[in-house]
Enzyme design. Structure first.
Site, PDB file in Angstrom:
ATOM      1  CE  LYS A  67      -7.979  46.533 -16.201  1.00  0.00           C
ATOM      2  NZ  LYS A  67      -8.352  45.116 -16.015  1.00  0.00           N
ATOM      3  CB  THR A  69     -16.212  48.661 -11.089  1.00  0.00           C
ATOM      4  OG1 THR A  69     -15.826  47.824  -9.988  1.00  0.00           O
ATOM      5  CG2 THR A  69     -17.433  49.476 -10.690  1.00  0.00           C
ATOM      6  NE  ARG A  90      -9.158  38.983 -17.043  1.00  0.00           N
ATOM      7  CZ  ARG A  90      -8.190  39.520 -16.312  1.00  0.00           C
ATOM      8  NH1 ARG A  90      -7.044  38.881 -16.176  1.00  0.00           N
ATOM      9  NH2 ARG A  90      -8.359  40.670 -15.700  1.00  0.00           N
ATOM     10  CE  LYS A 101      -7.530  42.094  -8.811  1.00  0.00           C
ATOM     11  NZ  LYS A 101      -8.017  41.755 -10.154  1.00  0.00           N
ATOM     12  CB  ALA A 269      -2.907  40.902 -17.992  1.00  0.00           C
ATOM     13  CG  PHE A 297      -2.575  43.625 -14.215  1.00  0.00           C
ATOM     14  CD1 PHE A 297      -2.920  44.065 -12.948  1.00  0.00           C
ATOM     15  CD2 PHE A 297      -2.220  42.288 -14.365  1.00  0.00           C
ATOM     16  CE1 PHE A 297      -2.886  43.207 -11.845  1.00  0.00           C
ATOM     17  CE2 PHE A 297      -2.185  41.427 -13.272  1.00  0.00           C
ATOM     18  CZ  PHE A 297      -2.513  41.896 -12.010  1.00  0.00           C
ATOM     19  CG  PHE A 378     -12.331  56.767  -6.180  1.00  0.00           C
ATOM     20  CD1 PHE A 378     -12.444  55.713  -5.281  1.00  0.00           C
ATOM     21  CD2 PHE A 378     -11.928  56.478  -7.477  1.00  0.00           C
ATOM     22  CE1 PHE A 378     -12.149  54.418  -5.655  1.00  0.00           C
ATOM     23  CE2 PHE A 378     -11.636  55.181  -7.863  1.00  0.00           C
ATOM     24  CZ  PHE A 378     -11.750  54.146  -6.950  1.00  0.00           C
ATOM     25  CD1 TRP A 406     -17.692  50.633  -6.579  1.00  0.00           C
ATOM     26  CD2 TRP A 406     -18.620  52.342  -5.482  1.00  0.00           C
ATOM     27  NE1 TRP A 406     -17.686  50.317  -5.244  1.00  0.00           N
ATOM     28  CE2 TRP A 406     -18.246  51.344  -4.552  1.00  0.00           C
ATOM     29  CE3 TRP A 406     -19.222  53.516  -5.030  1.00  0.00           C
ATOM     30  CZ2 TRP A 406     -18.457  51.502  -3.177  1.00  0.00           C
ATOM     31  CZ3 TRP A 406     -19.441  53.666  -3.664  1.00  0.00           C
ATOM     32  CH2 TRP A 406     -19.048  52.662  -2.752  1.00  0.00           C
TER      33      TRP A 406
END
Length: 552
Positions: A67, A69, A90, A101, A269, A297, A378, A406
């Protein structure tokens, strides 16, 4: 293949003054923090408001959806289209960075930089928030130790200490041990900094004066006869605001393609309201024709709180939403386990699609915000799967765009950017999930029924007691911030897809009087996460020249 950090470290960054000039920020508003970061004073910035674009996602999975990205790549793509674009994000928390992460500044060729600084201490905002939080905690215990003039009941103190780290051992602690000189013994606990009400207050405040007033309204505990005691009663709010006088200013950085980005605040969140600061978002809208922001999220958490809390309190209104989805995430919601997500599975994709549809319908039909589905591509996605997903979305009137930001940066998001620009021109029928003056019970049931598609809410005996107290204190009509697992529409993380026939169990209610909402703790959600068996910290290192590795 280069890692995220290798891509970031090879990037040629522009001096932050050049980024500020590109964004139209006057020099007197810029306070540099080194070469590539700066604090911005909003009082020097004027301009007409641009259009606000919310990036959200389907229900998260252990595989990750991309998200942030997508948010960064969309901002770069809008810039490539010749639009004045700004991203508003954020700040990463050290807890997830060292936990699961390993970094939260985007990925591949869609990143904000300097990514090492952003992922670690950045400009010190979180440290300031933690210091302000813990100053108040220290003043509470000192007040009791020095005679307790306000009559605080040690058993009814609700204010916790905080630290920006996943540390389950601090969830419940006993303080004041070792004799009278060390204070009054009592049970206490820690929240992660991003769950602190000080974080929420900073992110919802309109300016320094409003920040101080909100800090003063924070309820720290109750007397034996249930009278609330506030930070203002303890005369702590002025010093807390002093600690936050720099932290309240948004931070300016850049993407790999030199698009301006304001990064400020970082509530989760799942356990908080999950949005960057109102100040940064409004500043971005003065600077850009298009502002891309994200909410944490899935849309059931971040987008709901973005609209029902942040937009309600600030007057902000999104012009469009982007719903990020991946083929592999939908297969996961269709019953496939993480290790098998790279194998083509049409049946699982079809079975998982209702999760995407539910989120999209919530955005379109509950909130009245037009949305486009960004399929974050992907390498393992097959053409058959991508074509099928497009057909499934089209059959429900949903526009879909393949996003390749990406791998390609802004170039990979041009189709998405064009669709977003078109969406922003559509008529809007924006609305909230619940009304301004509804009760706590009505608000919780509205979110549970309309957004989660639950059969309603169940209150534990403890939650009923909290509800009675909050009503008696005049807090019975506040917005609600529901702390719930991010992995399911329900409060059970094991229920994937689109569960039905369930109720949301509210086990505890807390009033965040400074932030202006009531926190509802559901299921087994914790406000202090723990580290996984193999935390990302095991792979993060720094060499003798100060070069960091292992962030991804």
């Amino acid at each position: 293949m280069l890692t995220d950090i290798q891509i970031a470290q090879r990037a040629a960054l522009l001096p932050i003054g050049d980024i500020a000039e590109k964004a139209g920020i006057p020099a007197e508003a810029v306070e540099p923090y080194g070469r590539y970061k700066a604090k911005i004073d909003p009082k020097y910035v004027t301009g007409n408001d641009g259009k606000l674009i919310l990036v959200t996602a389907i229900t998260p999975t252990p595989a990750g959806e991309g998200k942030t990205t997508t948010t960064i790549g969309l901002a770069d793509a809008l810039s490539r289209l010749g639009k004045r674009a700004v991203a508003a994000l954020r700040e990463p928390s050290l807890g997830p960075v060292f936990g699961i992460k390993g970094g939260a500044a985007g990925g591949g060729y869609s990143q904000v930089v300097p990514m090492e600084d952003i992922n670690l201490h950045f400009t010190g905002d979180f440290h300031a928030i933690g210091a302000a939080n813990n100053l108040l905690a220290a003043m509470i215990d000192n007040h009791i130790h020095q005679g307790n003039e306000l009559g605080l009941d040690p058993g009814k103190i609700v204010w916790k200490r905080c630290v920006d780290m996943n540390d389950r051992a601090l969830r419940k602690v006993t303080i004041g041990l070792g004799g009278k000189a060390n204070g009054v013994p009592r049970e206490d606990g820690y929240d992660i900094t991003v769950a602190s009400e000080v974080m929420a207050v900073l992110c919802l405040a309109s300016d320094l004066r409003d920040l101080k007033e909100r800090l003063g309204r924070i309820i720290v505990g109750y007397t034996s006869d249930d009278r609330p005691v506030t930070a203002k009663d303890l005369k702590a709010h002025g010093a807390m605001a002093a600690l936050l006088k720099d932290a309240i200013r948004p931070n300016l950085v850049q993407t790999l393609e030199h698009t301006p980005v304001l990064i400020h605040g970082g509530p989760f969140a799942n356990i908080a309201h999950g949005c960057n600061s109102v100040i940064a978002t409004k500043l971005a809208l003065k600077l850009g024709d298009y502002v891309v922001t994200e909410a944490g999220f899935g849309a059931d958490l971040g987008a709901e709180k973005f609209i029902d809390i942040k937009c309600r309190m600030s007057g902000l209104r999104p012009s469009a939403a982007v719903l990020v989805a991946t083929v592999r995430a939908l297969k996961y919601h269709g019953g496939v386990e993480k290790d098998d997500l790279t194998t083509e599975n049409i049946a699982a994709l079809i079975a998982g699609f209702p999760n995407l549809l539910r989120h999209a319908d919530n955005l379109r039909k509950v909130f009245g915000v037009p949305c486009v589905v960004a399929i974050n591509r992907f390498p393992s996605d097959t053409e058959t799967e991508l074509s099928l997903l497009h057909e499934l979305c089209a059959s429900h009137g949903l526009e879909t765009v393949i996003s390749e930001v990406w791998a390609k940066g802004g170039e990979g998001g041009l189709a998405l950017a064009e669709q977003v620009v078109a969406l922003c021109e559509q008529p809007k029928r924006f609305r909230f999930c619940y009304t301004q003056h509804a009760t706590i019970e009505e608000n919780l049931n509205a979110v549970a029924r309309k957004i989660y598609h639950a059969d309603g809410v169940i209150f534990t005996e403890s939650a009923h007691e909290d509800l009675t107290r909050l009503k008696a204190l005049g807090f019975g009509n506040l917005p609600v911030c529901i702390a719930k697992t991010q992995y399911s529409f329900s409060d059970d993380p094991k229920k994937r897809g689109v569960p039905s026939g369930f109720r949301i169990t509210v086990r505890k209610l807390r009033v965040a009087a400074g932030a202006g909402f009531v926190i509802a703790l559901t299921g087994s959600i914790m406000t202090m996460p723990g580290l996984p068996k193999h935390p990302a910290a095991e792979n993060i290192d720094v060499d003798e020249n100060g070069n960091i590795s292992g962030l991804f």
